[in-house]
Scaffold this motif. Structure first.
Motif, PDB file in Angstrom:
ATOM      1  N   GLY A  30      41.487  45.810  33.467  1.00 25.56           N
ATOM      2  CA  GLY A  30      41.307  45.890  34.910  1.00 25.56           C
ATOM      3  C   GLY A  30      40.219  45.010  35.472  1.00 25.56           C
ATOM      4  N   GLY A  31      39.360  44.455  34.642  1.00 24.30           N
ATOM      5  CA  GLY A  31      38.345  43.516  35.120  1.00 24.30           C
ATOM      6  C   GLY A  31      38.952  42.245  35.679  1.00 24.30           C
ATOM      7  N   TYR A  32      40.201  41.988  35.330  1.00 26.91           N
ATOM      8  CA  TYR A  32      40.903  40.787  35.824  1.00 26.91           C
ATOM      9  C   TYR A  32      40.975  40.775  37.343  1.00 26.91           C
ATOM     10  N   SER A  33      41.275  41.916  37.952  1.00 24.55           N
ATOM     11  CA  SER A  33      41.431  41.953  39.408  1.00 24.55           C
ATOM     12  C   SER A  33      40.114  41.650  40.115  1.00 24.55           C
ATOM     13  N   PHE A  34      38.995  42.142  39.579  1.00 19.99           N
ATOM     14  CA  PHE A  34      37.691  41.840  40.172  1.00 19.99           C
ATOM     15  C   PHE A  34      37.411  40.337  40.145  1.00 19.99           C
ATOM     16  N   LEU A  35      37.658  39.710  39.013  1.00 20.39           N
ATOM     17  CA  LEU A  35      37.381  38.281  38.882  1.00 20.39           C
ATOM     18  C   LEU A  35      38.274  37.455  39.798  1.00 20.39           C
ATOM     19  N   LYS A  36      39.566  37.742  39.816  1.00 21.29           N
ATOM     20  CA  LYS A  36      40.500  36.969  40.636  1.00 21.29           C
ATOM     21  C   LYS A  36      40.264  37.203  42.122  1.00 21.29           C
ATOM     22  N   ASP A  37      40.016  38.463  42.519  1.00 23.02           N
ATOM     23  CA  ASP A  37      39.810  38.777  43.933  1.00 23.02           C
ATOM     24  C   ASP A  37      38.568  38.101  44.500  1.00 23.02           C
ATOM     25  N   ASN A  38      37.586  37.826  43.640  1.00 24.25           N
ATOM     26  CA  ASN A  38      36.334  37.234  44.098  1.00 24.25           C
ATOM     27  C   ASN A  38      36.206  35.752  43.765  1.00 24.25           C
ATOM     28  N   GLY A  39      37.283  35.166  43.263  1.00 23.26           N
ATOM     29  CA  GLY A  39      37.301  33.726  43.018  1.00 23.26           C
ATOM     30  C   GLY A  39      36.496  33.276  41.813  1.00 23.26           C
ATOM     31  N   TYR A  40      36.221  34.189  40.874  1.00 17.45           N
ATOM     32  CA  TYR A  40      35.477  33.817  39.668  1.00 17.45           C
ATOM     33  C   TYR A  40      36.433  33.241  38.625  1.00 17.45           C
ATOM     34  N   PRO A  41      35.943  32.382  37.757  1.00 17.30           N
ATOM     35  CA  PRO A  41      36.815  31.842  36.707  1.00 17.30           C
ATOM     36  C   PRO A  41      37.175  32.912  35.675  1.00 17.30           C
ATOM     37  N   VAL A  42      38.359  32.774  35.111  1.00 15.86           N
ATOM     38  CA  VAL A  42      38.813  33.666  34.031  1.00 15.86           C
ATOM     39  C   VAL A  42      39.322  32.772  32.909  1.00 15.86           C
ATOM     40  N   HIS A  43      38.608  32.767  31.792  1.00 16.39           N
ATOM     41  CA  HIS A  43      38.989  31.889  30.685  1.00 16.39           C
ATOM     42  C   HIS A  43      39.935  32.568  29.698  1.00 16.39           C
ATOM     43  N   LEU A  44      39.904  33.906  29.688  1.00 15.76           N
ATOM     44  CA  LEU A  44      40.790  34.653  28.797  1.00 15.76           C
ATOM     45  C   LEU A  44      40.958  36.058  29.355  1.00 15.76           C
ATOM     46  N   VAL A  45      42.156  36.618  29.187  1.00 14.20           N
ATOM     47  CA  VAL A  45      42.429  37.993  29.609  1.00 14.20           C
ATOM     48  C   VAL A  45      42.891  38.776  28.384  1.00 14.20           C
ATOM     49  N   VAL A  46      42.236  39.918  28.120  1.00  8.99           N
ATOM     50  CA  VAL A  46      42.556  40.744  26.959  1.00  8.99           C
ATOM     51  C   VAL A  46      42.770  42.178  27.427  1.00  8.99           C
ATOM     52  N   GLY A  47      43.865  42.799  26.991  1.00  8.95           N
ATOM     53  CA  GLY A  47      44.050  44.200  27.356  1.00  8.95           C
ATOM     54  C   GLY A  47      45.445  44.706  27.096  1.00  8.95           C
ATOM     55  N   ASP A  48      45.574  46.039  27.175  1.00 11.95           N
ATOM     56  CA  ASP A  48      46.915  46.637  27.131  1.00 11.95           C
ATOM     57  C   ASP A  48      47.457  46.838  28.542  1.00 11.95           C
ATOM     58  N   PHE A  49      46.591  46.606  29.537  1.00 13.78           N
ATOM     59  CA  PHE A  49      46.932  46.610  30.962  1.00 13.78           C
ATOM     60  C   PHE A  49      47.408  47.955  31.484  1.00 13.78           C
TER      61      PHE A  49
END
Length: 200
Positions: A30-49
């Motif tokens: 779920g940290g993915y949504s925080f990073l994307k919503d705030n325009g931060y870079p995401v180099h890798l996404v890990v999770g069972d979602f």
């Protein structure tokens, strides 16, 4: 080498999020949504979602099975280690569910024993583990020191309101709770044998 930053889903401990341009940033579920919503870079996404409720449509994704023996955060740290990182900062991984918060503290100890340094950022506090080492801390307000091993030997606290010299701390007695920083002084905490949880 710069540090690896892992971002979890707990919004309460994401208020002070910061990073350097050369840091490697991993979104844990779920940290993915925080990073994307705030325009931060995401180099890798890990999770069972299970927290995010969907699988992002990006190439840099490691999809985990929901049924597993470790947390998404644990797997994210492992991925950072594979890329050569030894210094980590965890945001959004403390302050949500109590069991996940406790698991994050256990992660600090688990990886410290493997030579990995992790700083865990909570809503208002920072958590670190020391093992057979000395480190300086600077801050304001309270700082607490707890033994994570049954016995922690040779504990010395300097430049704090309550000092200790070559003392033994036990995991069964909270002698080090609610110490205090001294204004404009760096505190020094040492341990000769064992592991300490530092909360400041």
């Amino acid at each position: 080498m710069n540090k690896c930053i892992i971002v979890g889903a707990c919004k309460e401990s994401l208020r002070d999020f910061t990073y350097d341009k050369d840091d490697f940033i991993i979104a844990s579920d779920g940290g993915y949504s925080f990073l994307k919503d705030n325009g931060y870079p995401v180099h890798l996404v890990v999770g069972d979602f299970d927290s995010l409720k969907y699988v992002p449509s990006e190439d840099n994704i490691i999809k985990l099975d929901v049924i597993k023996d470790v947390t998404d955060t644990h797997e994210a740290i492992e991925e950072g280690i594979k890329k050569g990182y030894k210094d980590f900062i965890l945001y959004g991984c403390f302050g949500g569910r109590e069991d996940h918060s406790f698991a994050s503290i256990q992660e600090l100890l688990h990886f410290k024993k493997r030579g990995i340094n992790i700083i865990l950022k909570g809503k208002e506090k920072t958590f670190e583990v020391l093992m057979n080492e000395t480190k300086e801390f600077k801050g304001v307000g309270y700082i607490s020191v707890f033994s994570l091993t049954d016995v922690s030997k040779g504990v010395t606290l300097k430049n704090l309101k309550y000092e200790l010299t070559n003392q033994t701390l036990l995991s069964s007695f909270p002698l080090g709770v609610s110490n205090e920083f001294i204004a404009n002084k760096k505190a020094t905490i040492s341990i000769l044998d064992g592991c300490l949880l530092i909360i400041y």
